[in-house]
Scaffold this active site. Sequence first.
Site, PDB file in Angstrom:
ATOM      1  N   ASN A 260      42.743  28.482  -3.108  1.00  0.00           N
ATOM      2  CA  ASN A 260      43.344  27.252  -2.583  1.00  0.00           C
ATOM      3  C   ASN A 260      43.501  26.169  -3.640  1.00  0.00           C
ATOM      4  O   ASN A 260      44.179  25.190  -3.412  1.00  0.00           O
ATOM      5  CB  ASN A 260      42.516  26.714  -1.404  1.00  0.00           C
ATOM      6  N   TYR A 261      42.913  26.347  -4.812  1.00  0.00           N
ATOM      7  CA  TYR A 261      42.866  25.262  -5.789  1.00  0.00           C
ATOM      8  C   TYR A 261      43.516  25.707  -7.091  1.00  0.00           C
ATOM      9  O   TYR A 261      43.139  26.725  -7.665  1.00  0.00           O
ATOM     10  CB  TYR A 261      41.389  24.891  -6.026  1.00  0.00           C
TER      11      TYR A 261
ATOM     12  N   ASN B 159      -6.769  -0.793  17.681  1.00  0.00           N
ATOM     13  CA  ASN B 159      -5.605  -1.563  18.110  1.00  0.00           C
ATOM     14  C   ASN B 159      -4.332  -0.917  17.564  1.00  0.00           C
ATOM     15  O   ASN B 159      -4.204  -0.695  16.362  1.00  0.00           O
ATOM     16  CB  ASN B 159      -5.766  -2.989  17.547  1.00  0.00           C
TER      17      ASN B 159
ATOM     18  N   SER C   9      40.769  44.592   2.512  1.00  0.00           N
ATOM     19  CA  SER C   9      39.622  44.152   1.709  1.00  0.00           C
ATOM     20  C   SER C   9      40.049  43.720   0.312  1.00  0.00           C
ATOM     21  O   SER C   9      41.018  44.241  -0.242  1.00  0.00           O
ATOM     22  CB  SER C   9      38.622  45.297   1.584  1.00  0.00           C
TER      23      SER C   9
ATOM     24  N   GLY D 129       6.719  -3.009  12.786  1.00  0.00           N
ATOM     25  CA  GLY D 129       7.763  -2.156  12.210  1.00  0.00           C
ATOM     26  C   GLY D 129       7.249  -0.868  11.605  1.00  0.00           C
ATOM     27  O   GLY D 129       8.021   0.070  11.404  1.00  0.00           O
ATOM     28  N   ASP D 130       5.958  -0.788  11.331  1.00  0.00           N
ATOM     29  CA  ASP D 130       5.408   0.436  10.739  1.00  0.00           C
ATOM     30  C   ASP D 130       4.649   1.277  11.771  1.00  0.00           C
ATOM     31  O   ASP D 130       3.857   2.138  11.406  1.00  0.00           O
ATOM     32  CB  ASP D 130       4.522   0.092   9.528  1.00  0.00           C
TER      33      ASP D 130
ATOM     34  N   ARG E 126       0.822  -1.220   0.000  1.00  0.00           N
ATOM     35  CA  ARG E 126       0.000   0.000   0.000  1.00  0.00           C
ATOM     36  C   ARG E 126       0.854   1.267   0.000  1.00  0.00           C
ATOM     37  O   ARG E 126       0.371   2.359  -0.219  1.00  0.00           O
ATOM     38  CB  ARG E 126      -0.924   0.001   1.232  1.00  0.00           C
TER      39      ARG E 126
ATOM     40  N   ARG F  69      31.627  24.356   6.577  1.00  0.00           N
ATOM     41  CA  ARG F  69      31.545  22.929   6.231  1.00  0.00           C
ATOM     42  C   ARG F  69      32.915  22.251   6.265  1.00  0.00           C
ATOM     43  O   ARG F  69      33.932  22.876   6.587  1.00  0.00           O
ATOM     44  CB  ARG F  69      30.914  22.775   4.847  1.00  0.00           C
TER      45      ARG F  69
END
Length: 452
Positions: free
Chosen positions: A385-386, A168, A404, A102-103, A15, A332
């Site tokens: 950096n690359y 239930n 700046s 489980g659900d 389902r 990051r």
Amino acid sequence: MKPDFIILAAGKGQRMLGNQPKVLHEVGGIPMAQRLLNTIHEIKNSKTIVVIGDQSQKVKNKLKVSKKTAWVKQKNQLGTAHAVKTALSQTRPGSIVVVLYGDVPLVQSKTLNKLLKLASNKSLAAITFKAENPRGYGRIIRSSRNQVEAIIEEKDASKAQRNIQEVNSGMLALHSSVLKKLLPVIKNKNAAGEYYLTDVVGLARKSGISIKPLLLENPSEALGANTPEELQELERACQRQQALRLVGAGIQVADINRIDVRGSLSAGKGSFIDVNNVFEGSVVLGKEVKVGPNCFIKDSVIEDRVTLKANTVIEDSRVGKGCILGPFTRVRGGTTLESSSELGNFVEANRSKVGRSSKAKHLTYLGDATLGEQVNVGAGTITCNYDGIKKHKTKMADNVFIGSNTSLVAPVSLGEGSYTGAGSVITKSVPKESLAIGRARQSPPIKRKKKK
Ligand code: UD1
Ligand code: CA
């Protein structure tokens, strides 16, 4: 007490549409069955038996389990009673068996402990709730004296029975000896042609076992998901549950309906979380942290008294005490920010270390950079950096001042207290306490020609 938990996770979940095993669908960023495993983990002396069938290897590979977990395979999905039967050999003698579906993933350990207390060799306990729309659930049949007598599945229910709102949850607890006695008696003579576990309730009653219902006041813990629509409702219920847990722990949440936790979030007292924040993976917020609106934080630690202004994005990083980030900052790649440092609007820090009280407040890229303490990075600074093949490092010692719009062409290092002139392209390292300028000189003024 020895509680044995049986998680039923063998069904196809037709389902739900799509090809994914139903119990691996995520709710709050965690597969449904994993939520149950995590909750059982909080219960003393517990053992878990997971019944798998449909795409069993995939389910087994995905779920993280403790050592006290056994897997059993149900080859053909002949019904919930049949599924429990396949797990019987793994239960411990004299245990109380708790069956979980489980659900139905949002049940809390506190509720399971209550359920366990109600079950014995003379009584069977079952969690029920009142559903506004009971469609799809088994209905609870009570006698005129309000005793629970049986559970009737919707397919087999009369019109009058279908109007019953008490349903239930699927979660029940009973003594393993009772289960062993009653399971073989269950037949599949019903509308679905399945062996229903729910029949155990009526059979128990007939053999003199008392039925103790645990009627939940808050049904969200018992919601199940058979369809994509129900999964949506489960997701909302899960988010609400998590937000209320934060509120209960002394965290101020601007709107409990507008926060998404996809994984686990812990927060210290006095923290404030504004609207529309998404937390993914494992996120830890210290005390008195302020999270402005629309932030995204993934697998990171944010220490005490940090302020994150609107639209800050942080992934796989650590933000030290008292830092101020945003609006529109991106951090990051395992970056660490030491205490009281500040990154402002449109500043990105990637694989970098920023020392105590250092600042980059506008339009800057710090990639593979290490900044000492009290460094000031001017607007528009870029660490180049690359080189197209490799990434290189930039080092700025304590008290460096970057003018700046400086381009720092890595690898390059700037000694303590050194500074750069605005608009410089710095290709050579700068000794300490000295000024580096690398830019074209302004030519003498050239007289503007007049229009004819
Ligand atoms: C079931 C209950 C229903 C209850 C509802 C609560 C039965 C007969 N009905 O209905 O009374 O209100 O849950 O959400 O138990 N499974 C197996 N093997 C099988 C069949 C099912 O492992 O042979 C697993 C499924 O993967 C699922 C769980 O058991 O995780 C429940 O099965 P499902 O088909 O979803 O039952 P419902 O129709 O929701
Ligand atoms: Ca179900």
